[in-house]
Design an enzyme around this catalytic site. Structure first.
Site: not given
Ligand code: DGL
Length: 282
Positions: A14-15, A46, A77-79, A156, A188-190
């Site tokens: 993940d990012s 990201y 990471c979805n993005t 974060e 988004c996994t966050h």
């Molecule tokens: N956890 C990432 C996702 O699922 C976060 C993306 C980001 O870094 O903006 O999209």
């Protein structure tokens, strides 16, 4: 299948720290698997970057993980799943699993009314990743999406509870709630860290899809089909790599996982990510 091949790690990317929710679920279901998690914390978030830069950063991180000879790569990471999954699949020697497909499939199964909400990063919303897949799975489905850019930095920071995060979540969810959806995708996994707050805002009538769970179930199918599930009583190791280690990282990780989610096993190490070869040559 040799024992050695089966005991290769599962790499999870993940990012930032959102993907740790997926790693935690994989670890909970398959405690004997060795896991490698990489968070590109030096460059998170990201979603505000251009598509080309997201793809390049993700590629650099995949090179780092693939160099550890994993048996599968989970793009938690979805993005990145929305932007760079196809090219990653094309160049990976091992199976690659993104989070969008298992999540969209679960949403399609869950919705009765065909009205699905998607809260995601702006990049994922712009790519219409969920809209396209859900429409393929169920023609006529109505998808109501909203971007929620402040939620990644909050995670974060380890700031997921209290009045201010709640107000921000409510702000982003209100248009989706008003659209009368019966199913909500956390794209988004966050956002997994805000699930309880979201349940309270959306009410009992709305199912929230559990991305870590459906991803872990899909991963199990992939590994089982290849005869690569680790079946042993010995606990696996969990190594979390980050492209930036600072004194706050341990505190944030421990704050996000106050219980022994990764009992005594998680070690955090620094990841040196070399730039892509083509870039370095310029
Ligand atoms: N956890 C990432 C996702 O699922 C976060 C993306 C980001 O870094 O903006 O999209």
């Amino acid at each position: 299948m040799t024992l050695e091949r089966v005991s290769r790690p599962i790499a999870i990317f993940d990012s930032g720290l959102g993907g740790l929710t997926v790693a935690a679920e994989i670890h909970r279901r398959f405690p004997s698997e060795n896991l490698l998690f990489l968070a590109d914390r030096a460059r998170v978030p990201y979603a505000s970057l251009s598509i080309a830069l997201i793809a390049r950063f993700a590629s650099e991180c995949f090179d780092f993980l693939l160099a550890h000879d994993p048996k599968a790569l989970v793009v938690a990471c979805n993005t990145v799943s929305a932007v760079a999954l196809e090219e990653t699949v094309a160049r990976s020697p091992v199976p690659v699993l993104g989070v969008i497909e298992p999540t969209a499939k679960a949403a399609e199964k869950a919705t009765v009314t065909g009205r699905v909400g998607v809260l995601a990063t702006k990049a994922t919303v712009r790519r219409q990743a969920y809209d396209k897949l859900l429409s393929r799975l169920r023609p006529g489905v109505q998808v109501f999406s909203n971007g929620a850019p402040l939620l990644v930095p909050l995670v974060e920071e380890g700031w997921t509870e209290g009045e201010i995060p709640k107000q921000i979540v409510e702000h982003y969810l209100t248009p989706i709630r008003r659209a009368g959806v019966d199913t909500l995708v956390l794209g988004c996994t966050h956002y997994e860290y805000f699930t309880e707050t979201m349940h309270a805002i959306m009410g009992d009538g709305v199912s929230i899809i559990n991305t870590p769970q459906v991803t872990a179930i899909e991963l199990e199918k992939i590994l089982a089909a290849r005869g690569e599930l680790q079946r042993s009583d010995k606990p696996g190791t969990v190594i979390a790599y980050s492209t930036d280690i600072n004194e706050a990282l341990d505190l944030v990780v421990n704050g996000l996982f106050p219980n022994p989610v990764f009992p005594n096993q998680i070690t955090i190490q620094s990841a040196q990510i070399p730039p892509l070869r083509a870039e370095a040559a310029r």
